[in-house]
Design a protein around this motif. Structure first.
Motif, PDB file in Angstrom:
ATOM      1  N   ALA A 195     -68.129 -45.765  47.210  1.00 55.84           N
ATOM      2  CA  ALA A 195     -69.414 -45.637  47.904  1.00 55.84           C
ATOM      3  C   ALA A 195     -69.447 -44.347  48.734  1.00 55.84           C
ATOM      4  N   PHE A 196     -68.328 -44.029  49.396  1.00 55.07           N
ATOM      5  CA  PHE A 196     -68.267 -42.770  50.144  1.00 55.07           C
ATOM      6  C   PHE A 196     -68.452 -41.588  49.193  1.00 55.07           C
TER       7      PHE A 196
ATOM      8  N   ASN B 215     -62.391 -38.591  39.629  1.00 53.44           N
ATOM      9  CA  ASN B 215     -61.075 -38.713  38.989  1.00 53.44           C
ATOM     10  C   ASN B 215     -60.452 -40.030  39.450  1.00 53.44           C
ATOM     11  N   ARG B 216     -60.006 -40.844  38.525  1.00 55.63           N
ATOM     12  CA  ARG B 216     -59.484 -42.177  38.860  1.00 55.63           C
ATOM     13  C   ARG B 216     -58.299 -42.132  39.817  1.00 55.63           C
ATOM     14  N   ALA B 217     -57.421 -41.167  39.645  1.00 55.26           N
ATOM     15  CA  ALA B 217     -56.246 -41.065  40.520  1.00 55.26           C
ATOM     16  C   ALA B 217     -56.670 -40.707  41.944  1.00 55.26           C
ATOM     17  N   VAL B 218     -57.592 -39.764  42.064  1.00 54.14           N
ATOM     18  CA  VAL B 218     -58.095 -39.363  43.381  1.00 54.14           C
ATOM     19  C   VAL B 218     -58.801 -40.545  44.039  1.00 54.14           C
ATOM     20  N   LEU B 219     -59.643 -41.239  43.285  1.00 55.75           N
ATOM     21  CA  LEU B 219     -60.371 -42.381  43.827  1.00 55.75           C
ATOM     22  C   LEU B 219     -59.410 -43.494  44.257  1.00 55.75           C
TER      23      LEU B 219
ATOM     24  N   GLU C 112     -59.207 -44.961  47.950  1.00 56.72           N
ATOM     25  CA  GLU C 112     -59.408 -46.397  48.190  1.00 56.72           C
ATOM     26  C   GLU C 112     -58.258 -46.972  49.015  1.00 56.72           C
ATOM     27  N   ARG C 113     -57.042 -46.562  48.719  1.00 54.54           N
ATOM     28  CA  ARG C 113     -55.891 -47.027  49.512  1.00 54.54           C
ATOM     29  C   ARG C 113     -56.026 -46.580  50.970  1.00 54.54           C
ATOM     30  N   LEU C 114     -56.448 -45.334  51.163  1.00 53.85           N
ATOM     31  CA  LEU C 114     -56.653 -44.822  52.523  1.00 53.85           C
ATOM     32  C   LEU C 114     -57.772 -45.592  53.230  1.00 53.85           C
ATOM     33  N   TYR C 115     -58.822 -45.927  52.486  1.00 54.36           N
ATOM     34  CA  TYR C 115     -59.932 -46.684  53.068  1.00 54.36           C
ATOM     35  C   TYR C 115     -59.463 -48.077  53.494  1.00 54.36           C
ATOM     36  N   ILE C 116     -58.649 -48.723  52.693  1.00 51.58           N
ATOM     37  CA  ILE C 116     -58.124 -50.048  53.036  1.00 51.58           C
ATOM     38  C   ILE C 116     -57.263 -49.966  54.302  1.00 51.58           C
ATOM     39  N   LEU C 117     -56.468 -48.909  54.413  1.00 52.37           N
ATOM     40  CA  LEU C 117     -55.683 -48.713  55.639  1.00 52.37           C
ATOM     41  C   LEU C 117     -56.597 -48.511  56.839  1.00 52.37           C
ATOM     42  N   PHE C 118     -57.648 -47.735  56.645  1.00 53.26           N
ATOM     43  CA  PHE C 118     -58.616 -47.507  57.714  1.00 53.26           C
ATOM     44  C   PHE C 118     -59.251 -48.830  58.166  1.00 53.26           C
ATOM     45  N   LEU C 119     -59.589 -49.704  57.209  1.00 50.35           N
ATOM     46  CA  LEU C 119     -60.217 -50.981  57.560  1.00 50.35           C
ATOM     47  C   LEU C 119     -59.324 -51.817  58.472  1.00 50.35           C
ATOM     48  N   ARG C 120     -58.018 -51.662  58.322  1.00 50.61           N
ATOM     49  CA  ARG C 120     -57.075 -52.403  59.172  1.00 50.61           C
ATOM     50  C   ARG C 120     -57.115 -51.925  60.621  1.00 50.61           C
TER      51      ARG C 120
ATOM     52  N   LEU D 231     -71.424 -55.558  56.119  1.00 47.58           N
ATOM     53  CA  LEU D 231     -70.888 -55.195  57.426  1.00 47.58           C
ATOM     54  C   LEU D 231     -69.369 -55.049  57.408  1.00 47.58           C
ATOM     55  N   ALA D 232     -68.712 -55.696  56.467  1.00 45.24           N
ATOM     56  CA  ALA D 232     -67.252 -55.673  56.404  1.00 45.24           C
ATOM     57  C   ALA D 232     -66.710 -54.469  55.638  1.00 45.24           C
ATOM     58  N   ARG D 233     -67.510 -53.929  54.727  1.00 44.66           N
ATOM     59  CA  ARG D 233     -67.038 -52.870  53.842  1.00 44.66           C
ATOM     60  C   ARG D 233     -68.209 -51.943  53.536  1.00 44.66           C
ATOM     61  N   PHE D 234     -67.937 -50.653  53.420  1.00 51.32           N
ATOM     62  CA  PHE D 234     -68.970 -49.652  53.166  1.00 51.32           C
ATOM     63  C   PHE D 234     -69.530 -49.799  51.751  1.00 51.32           C
ATOM     64  N   HIS D 235     -70.874 -49.783  51.636  1.00 44.52           N
ATOM     65  CA  HIS D 235     -71.534 -49.896  50.331  1.00 44.52           C
ATOM     66  C   HIS D 235     -72.612 -48.834  50.184  1.00 44.52           C
ATOM     67  N   ALA D 236     -72.811 -48.412  48.948  1.00 44.48           N
ATOM     68  CA  ALA D 236     -73.876 -47.462  48.620  1.00 44.48           C
ATOM     69  C   ALA D 236     -74.392 -47.797  47.229  1.00 44.48           C
ATOM     70  N   GLU D 237     -75.585 -47.318  46.956  1.00 45.15           N
ATOM     71  CA  GLU D 237     -76.161 -47.474  45.619  1.00 45.15           C
ATOM     72  C   GLU D 237     -76.443 -46.079  45.079  1.00 45.15           C
ATOM     73  N   GLU D 238     -75.941 -45.827  43.892  1.00 40.29           N
ATOM     74  CA  GLU D 238     -76.146 -44.531  43.241  1.00 40.29           C
ATOM     75  C   GLU D 238     -76.625 -44.787  41.819  1.00 40.29           C
ATOM     76  N   ASN D 239     -77.783 -44.253  41.481  1.00 40.14           N
ATOM     77  CA  ASN D 239     -78.344 -44.422  40.140  1.00 40.14           C
ATOM     78  C   ASN D 239     -78.393 -45.884  39.712  1.00 40.14           C
ATOM     79  N   GLY D 240     -78.760 -46.757  40.661  1.00 41.74           N
ATOM     80  CA  GLY D 240     -78.910 -48.170  40.344  1.00 41.74           C
ATOM     81  C   GLY D 240     -77.638 -48.999  40.395  1.00 41.74           C
ATOM     82  N   ARG D 241     -76.492 -48.359  40.604  1.00 38.84           N
ATOM     83  CA  ARG D 241     -75.206 -49.070  40.685  1.00 38.84           C
ATOM     84  C   ARG D 241     -74.800 -49.238  42.138  1.00 38.84           C
TER      85      ARG D 241
END
Length: 122
Positions: free
Chosen positions: A76-77, A96-100, A104-112, A59-69
């Motif tokens: 997750a998005f 791409n790690r840089a894009v991700l 992720e930084r934008l997602y953390i800002l959104f969570l705030r 409930l606190a953070r978005f989660h998904a499962e893809e190919n068992g992970r």
């Protein structure tokens, strides 16, 4: 003899069905998921017994499962996007790690700001 094609790996998305923001976003994703590639699971009322993540964390953070992970946050998005043809290019770019990292930084800002946005939509 039944010769069914093997089913494709599915993506599972856990979401907060008590969150007006989440309900709207998942509604859009469900409409875009015309092939039914995603199992959307509302975890607001009860935990999903098939999920290894605690309900409060789901409930606190978005989660998904893809190919068992099990994935969280921007990753997750990106998994959800990859399962929807029209959003797949965005999901692939997100590998791409840089894009991700930026997402992720934008997602953390959104969570705030999420609690304030939820209040506006209630």
């Amino acid at each position: 003899m039944d010769m069914q094609a093997p089913s494709q790996p599915r993506t599972k998305v856990w979401f907060d069905g008590a969150c007006p923001l989440c309900i709207r976003e998942i509604g859009v994703m469900k409409r875009l998921d015309r092939q039914g590639a995603i199992d959307f699971v509302d975890v607001s009322a009860s935990a999903d017994p098939s999920c290894p993540i605690d309900q409060s964390e789901l409930l606190a953070r978005f989660h998904a499962e893809e190919n068992g992970r099990v994935l969280s946050g921007a990753e997750a998005f990106a998994a959800m996007w990859r399962a929807i043809p029209v959003l797949r290019p965005l999901g692939l770019i997100s590998r791409n790690r840089a894009v991700l990292a930026v997402l992720e930084r934008l997602y953390i800002l959104f969570l705030r700001v999420r609690p304030r946005l939820q209040k506006l939509l209630r």
